[in-house]
Scaffold this motif. Structure first.
Motif, PDB file in Angstrom:
ATOM      1  N   SER A  83      -0.472   1.944 -12.390  1.00  0.00           N
ATOM      2  CA  SER A  83      -1.677   1.183 -12.729  1.00  0.00           C
ATOM      3  C   SER A  83      -1.318  -0.187 -13.287  1.00  0.00           C
ATOM      4  N   ALA A  84      -2.319  -1.035 -13.362  1.00  0.00           N
ATOM      5  CA  ALA A  84      -2.090  -2.384 -13.878  1.00  0.00           C
ATOM      6  C   ALA A  84      -1.656  -2.355 -15.336  1.00  0.00           C
ATOM      7  N   SER A 119       1.469  -5.816  -9.482  1.00  0.00           N
ATOM      8  CA  SER A 119       2.254  -4.871  -8.681  1.00  0.00           C
ATOM      9  C   SER A 119       3.310  -5.581  -7.846  1.00  0.00           C
ATOM     10  N   SER A 169       0.807  -1.217   0.000  1.00  0.00           N
ATOM     11  CA  SER A 169       0.000   0.000   0.000  1.00  0.00           C
ATOM     12  C   SER A 169       0.840   1.266   0.000  1.00  0.00           C
ATOM     13  N   PRO A 226      -4.390  -7.113 -10.538  1.00  0.00           N
ATOM     14  CA  PRO A 226      -3.485  -5.973 -10.304  1.00  0.00           C
ATOM     15  C   PRO A 226      -2.533  -6.202  -9.133  1.00  0.00           C
ATOM     16  N   LEU A 227      -2.999  -6.942  -8.110  1.00  0.00           N
ATOM     17  CA  LEU A 227      -2.100  -7.237  -6.991  1.00  0.00           C
ATOM     18  C   LEU A 227      -0.932  -8.105  -7.440  1.00  0.00           C
ATOM     19  N   GLY A 243      -3.969  -1.936  -3.609  1.00  0.00           N
ATOM     20  CA  GLY A 243      -3.771  -1.135  -4.811  1.00  0.00           C
ATOM     21  C   GLY A 243      -4.472   0.209  -4.729  1.00  0.00           C
ATOM     22  N   ASN A 280       1.926  -1.389 -15.468  1.00  0.00           N
ATOM     23  CA  ASN A 280       2.784  -2.476 -14.998  1.00  0.00           C
ATOM     24  C   ASN A 280       2.948  -3.565 -16.050  1.00  0.00           C
ATOM     25  N   GLU A 306      -2.609   3.899  -4.779  1.00  0.00           N
ATOM     26  CA  GLU A 306      -2.998   4.926  -5.756  1.00  0.00           C
ATOM     27  C   GLU A 306      -3.436   6.209  -5.054  1.00  0.00           C
ATOM     28  N   GLN A 337       7.156  -0.477  -8.666  1.00  0.00           N
ATOM     29  CA  GLN A 337       6.116  -0.612  -9.675  1.00  0.00           C
ATOM     30  C   GLN A 337       5.826   0.729 -10.333  1.00  0.00           C
TER      31      GLN A 337
END
Length: 669
Positions: free
Chosen positions: A171-172, A158, A62, A154-155, A99, A175, A103, A168
């Motif tokens: 965003s996904a 990252s 986070s 997304p996890l 995520g 990445n 952000e 990272q």
């Protein structure tokens, strides 16, 4: 007397052998409490060992200090653990919100995290107080699984960067685009290769640890991964990033008035709603999953939602991460034998003791090891096998799941969930808007009969059906079987009927749901099928002419060859069985009497049968409803021999065979 004494003595012996039955609930409760307390203490240790690396890993993912993740875990145990809702569900910082937190803190700063989490907690408390906990269970399963997959993917993306000690990109989508450069950089740096080795080792342990023999497999896989990775990282030559842990008290961040004023920002308010919805949904979905794992007390959803709101409100006051009920810790609690709230409360106490007394040990844990644990958690959320299963079960739901996942990955979590819900609602509306049409033509009238649900989604199909009967001189539109008729379809049907009247149609009748047919409309106009059925049941007019008097049925048993049927059990009056049996009995008896009567009239003429039978064709209903044996009643024959069977002297064996054959043929009819 002796047998009674023997039974009494035997009962006494059985009572002595099973004291638990006669001891009462007090004795059983006293013996159960120590055993339950012991298993709860052991379960709390297992949950603590699972929760510790997850708290640290979620905080690192986070982008906030590790101590804030531990604080959220402590609140989830010591505060939420005491509150009502679920006895075995364990709360703490969730990987699914990592995520979003990263952000948000990157864009608005860490100081705004506390007010957002606090406001989300207040919303959860309000939803729980309004008893809206069950509302989250009405969400489509495809949307839920798509949301979990959209959180997990997304996890994974990252934390793949953290596996190689790299930062990272955001965003996904970014990445994914940065993977080629990441691989090149890692292959050229030996330290990043060492971190990748530790991360892959941690990931392999999480996946394969369940295949280890039973005594050793009881130890949580994340704990083994952390311990083994820390030992290897301590060897000479391993230079990898490690967790930086500060004081728990120093990590507490109380927000001021200026931070709370930032809640007026629309982007911040959107994040508040997103946190509240996702945290509530994840907690209640986890509760439903935990309830399937044990046979104890079920979760009280409204109370659980309110308790989660209290926990998040306190987390927001301290500036820590948002919390949810976590399925990994909850499952570990159930599998370790937890029975009461003691296990989840004590797990928070162990976290507080470790964070306050032994924070230096946390600095030995490599970041890549924690990343491997989180990649495993993301993989379980993503669950690739769920997509083909959903597709095979229901392709429509499979499309909803795919759209939800893709929308979350491309856009954001809230937008993806809203997109999935919108598609799911459209899918349900299409499936509920099923309408059928049947066109018949009876006596020069064209009948269009509709049934089902008529909504605007089926308007093109409705228009095509109406155009197929346009221009007919007599039109009958029957919508009485339509379950739901929305305004768009109703207006279309009414406009069509009015247009046909203006175009010169001789007769146009429109029957909307709940209306009665016009007086000039016959039964035949309503349905060709119904008209045929009615025609098969009703008698011609000449058969229903009034009879000159009461006409008895032929005397069953007086004609040779006939046998009185065996008595049957009569169903209770008023039941459907009684109505069905009565109707069937009437039909069989009527057919039988008609057949025998025809034979008597053909061979012996009217003097031996009722003259009225020959004139009017058949006995009336009243004659049959009076039962058998009325043919010999003392009825004035008026010169015709009313109702009397033929004389025995005129009856021949051929007559008996013919009557018997007629009887059985009538019975079959």
């Amino acid at each position: 007397m002796s047998s009674a004494r023997t039974r009494t003595a035997g009962s006494a012996r059985h009572a002595r052998r099973a004291p638990g039955r006669s001891a009462g609930p007090a004795a059983s409760g006293q013996s159960a409490r120590p055993a339950s307390a012991g298993t709860d203490i052991l379960a709390s240790l297992v949950v603590f060992l699972v929760a510790l690396p997850l708290c640290i890993g979620v905080a690192a993912a986070s982008g906030v200090p590790v101590a804030l993740g531990i604080i959220s875990g402590i609140i989830g145990g010591l505060v939420v653990g005491f509150l009502p809702g679920s006895n075995l569900q364990v709360s703490g910082p969730a990987a699914g919100l990592a995520g979003l937190c990263l952000e948000f803190t990157t864009e608005h700063g860490l100081v705004m995290l506390g007010p957002v989490v606090l406001a989300s907690g207040l919303i959860q408390m309000g939803l729980g107080a309004l008893r809206m906990g069950r509302l989250f269970q009405s969400i489509s399963l495809a949307v839920v699984q798509g949301m979990l997959a959209g959180i997990g993917l997304p996890l994974i993306l990252s934390q793949s960067y953290a596996l190689m000690d790299s930062k990272q990109l955001g965003s996904a989508v970014k990445n994914i685009g940065g993977f080629p450069q990441l691989i090149q950089t890692t292959l050229a740096d030996p330290h990043k290769m060492a971190a990748l080795f530790l991360g892959v080792l941690s990931l392999a342990i999480c996946f394969l640890w369940k295949k280890v023999p039973a005594p050793l497999s009881k130890v949580p896989a994340p704990l083994i991964a952390v311990m083994l990775g820390s030992v290897i990282a301590a060897l000479p030559g391993f230079e990898v990033k490690r967790v930086v842990v500060g004081s728990l008290l120093d990590a507490v961040n109380f927000a001021g008035p200026s931070e709370f004023a930032g809640l007026a920002d629309p982007a911040v308010l959107t994040m508040v709603v997103t946190f509240a919805v996702i945290a509530s949904a994840e907690s209640l979905f986890s509760a439903a999953a935990v309830d399937r794992m044990h046979d104890g007390r079920r979760t009280q959803y409204n109370a659980e939602l309110f308790s989660q709101g209290v926990g998040n409100t306190l987390c927001g006051l301290l500036g820590s991460l948002p919390m949810t009920a976590v399925i990994a810790r909850s499952a570990a609690n159930v599998q370790a034998g937890g029975k009461t709230k003691v296990s989840r409360i004590l797990h928070g106490a162990w976290l507080a003791a470790f964070g306050l007394l032994l924070p230096g040990l946390l600095g030995l844990i490599p970041v890549a090891v924690l990343a491997g644990i989180l990649v495993h958690a993301g993989w379980k959320l993503f669950d690739p096998s769920a997509f083909p299963k959903m597709w095979k079960t229901d392709r429509g739901e499979g499309i909803v799941m795919i759209i939800t996942t893709v929308a979350i990955v491309v856009a954001s979590l809230l937008e993806g969930v809203l997109a999935g819900l919108a598609v799911a609602i459209v899918l349900v509306a299409l499936r509920m808007s099923r309408i059928t049409f049947r066109t018949t033509s009876v006596d020069g009238t064209t009948c269009l009969i509709m049934s089902g649900n008529a909504t605007f989604l089926r308007l093109p199909k409705l228009i095509d059906a109406l155009e197929s009967v346009a221009g007919e001189p007599r039109i009958h539109l029957d919508l009485t079987a339509v379950t739901h008729l929305d305004l768009a379809c109703r207006s279309q049907v009414e406009e069509f009927a009015e247009q046909q009247r203006k175009a010169g149609a001789e007769h146009v009748e429109l029957l909307l749901p709940g209306t009665e047919p016009e007086k000039e409309t016959t039964q035949a106009h309503r349905s060709g099928l119904e008209q045929e059925t009615q025609a098969g049941q009703e008698r011609p007019e000449e058969q229903t002419a009034p009879l000159p008097g009461p006409i008895p049925a032929p005397a069953l048993g007086r004609i040779p060859g006939q046998r009185r049927p065996e008595p049957q059990r009569v169903p209770a009056a008023g039941s459907w069985q009684h109505a069905f049996t009565a109707g069937l009995h009437y039909g069989v008896q009527a057919a039988t009497n008609y057949a025998v009567l025809d034979h008597v009239v053909d061979n012996y003429g009217a003097p031996h049968a009722a003259a009225a039978y020959g004139n009017h064709g058949a006995p009336n209903h009243a004659g049959y409803s009076q039962g058998y044996g009325h043919g010999n009643a003392a009825i004035p024959n008026n010169g015709y021999g009313y109702g009397n069977p033929p004389e025995p002297g005129h009856w021949t064996p051929e007559d008996e065979r013919a009557a018997q054959q007629a009887y059985w043929e009538g019975t079959q009819q």
